[in-house]
Write an enzyme that holds these catalytic residues in place. Structure first.
Site, PDB file in Angstrom:
ATOM      1  N   PRO A  78       6.640  -6.051  -3.348  1.00 36.75           N
ATOM      2  CG  PRO A  78       5.864  -3.716  -3.288  1.00 36.75           C
ATOM      3  CD  PRO A  78       6.277  -5.047  -4.360  1.00 36.75           C
ATOM      4  CG  ASP A 121      28.967 -16.793  -2.171  1.00 41.77           C
ATOM      5  OD1 ASP A 121      29.571 -16.217  -2.897  1.00 41.77           O
ATOM      6  OD2 ASP A 121      27.695 -17.411  -2.560  1.00 41.77           O
TER       7      ASP A 121
HETATM    8  O1  LIG Z   1       8.481  -2.871  -5.762  1.00 39.18           O
HETATM    9  C1  LIG Z   1       8.242  -3.994  -6.547  1.00 39.18           C
HETATM   10  C2  LIG Z   1       7.160  -3.808  -7.605  1.00 39.18           C
HETATM   11  C3  LIG Z   1       7.004  -4.879  -8.267  1.00 39.18           C
HETATM   12  C4  LIG Z   1       7.406  -6.009  -8.138  1.00 39.18           C
HETATM   13  C5  LIG Z   1       8.468  -6.121  -7.102  1.00 39.18           C
HETATM   14  C6  LIG Z   1       8.947  -5.188  -6.423  1.00 39.18           C
HETATM   15  C7  LIG Z   1       9.813  -5.356  -5.313  1.00 39.18           C
HETATM   16  C8  LIG Z   1      10.277  -4.427  -4.368  1.00 39.18           C
HETATM   17  C9  LIG Z   1      11.150  -5.103  -3.723  1.00 39.18           C
HETATM   18  N1  LIG Z   1      11.361  -6.401  -4.080  1.00 39.18           N
HETATM   19  O2  LIG Z   1      10.298  -6.571  -4.985  1.00 39.18           O
END
Ligand SMILES: Oc1ccccc1-c1ccno1
Length: 240
Positions: A86, A170
């Site tokens: 995230p 796209d």
């Molecule tokens: O929220 C996550 C937890 C682990 C790995 C990736 C994520 C994530 C959230 C948004 N993009 O990737």
């Protein structure tokens, strides 16, 4: 293209072998390897995580286990390492386009509070490493993000889509959202297909589609309009 995914939930990646992606694998356009991180643990509990230094909630994934796994999976072949998080840079259509040119992608699926930062730092010394996010929300693990990113990338590979024009048209391919689409019947529940789409006037149809794409983009993603280079919009476009 070869794709490898390291995860503690290999079953989560089963959808990659279905439908379009499954056919791409069967056709030899993509090779896929899914690896269980726990195969590189050496304790009876197969521990992949530990408490965070500095305190705080949750657990952090251990660098030793990830190091052994990635060394084994990577071997000596060059690759781009992708770590969904995230806290990553946004994954966009442009990212998918760029990665579609790669020989090899290796995805490291983190869980818990993430993977010890030294894993990214160590591999970034010898290969491209991208920490990427698929959106501004928090998931439980990276597996779902990998499903999203692999589909976005593989569909762009030559021979994967039946009609390569689809990928060229796209949403985002011209910086705009795609406009509305219609098919038979011409009237459904009192709603009719716009006459212009049945007119056979290809110039008028193209203009109408461009206008609807601009209208939708202005309404839903004004940030995309702002990001367009000046030359991308003609005088008629500027009405939006
Ligand atoms: O929220 C996550 C937890 C682990 C790995 C990736 C994520 C994530 C959230 C948004 N993009 O990737």
């Amino acid at each position: 293209m070869r794709i490898d995914v390291v995860t503690i939930f290999p079953g989560y990646l089963a959808p990659l072998r279905e439908a379009l992606l499954g056919r791409a694998i069967e056709a030899g356009l993509v090779e896929l390897g899914v690896h269980d991180l726990r195969d590189w643990t050496h304790d009876v509990h197969q521990a992949v995580d530990d408490s965070p230094y500095g305190g705080g909630p949750g657990m952090v994934m251990r660098p030793q286990v990830w190091g052994e796994a990635l060394d084994a999976v990577l071997g000596d072949a060059p690759a781009r390492l992708v770590v969904p998080t995230p806290a990553g840079r946004p994954f966009t259509q442009a990212t998918a386009q760029a990665w579609a040119g790669e020989e090899r992608l290796v995805f490291a699926c983190g869980r818990y509070e993430g993977i010890d930062q030294r894993v990214v730092d160590a591999y970034a010394q010898r290969m491209p490493v991208d920490e990427v996010s698929i959106g501004d929300y928090v998931l439980v693990g990276g597996e779902v993000a990998v499903l999203v990113m692999v589909e976005a990338v593989v569909r762009l590979l030559p021979g994967v889509l039946g009609n390569p024009v689809s990928a060229q048209e796209d949403s985002f391919s011209d910086g705009l959202l795609e406009g509305p689409a219609y098919t038979r019947p011409v009237s459904w529940r009192g709603l009719d297909v716009p006459d212009v789409l049945r007119s056979g006037n290809h110039a008028a149809i193209a203009r109408w589609r461009r206008d609807r794409a601009l209208e939708r983009t202005a309404a839903r993603r004004p940030d995309l309009l702002d990001a367009l280079p000046d030359h991308a919009l003609d005088r008629t476009d500027r009405a939006f």
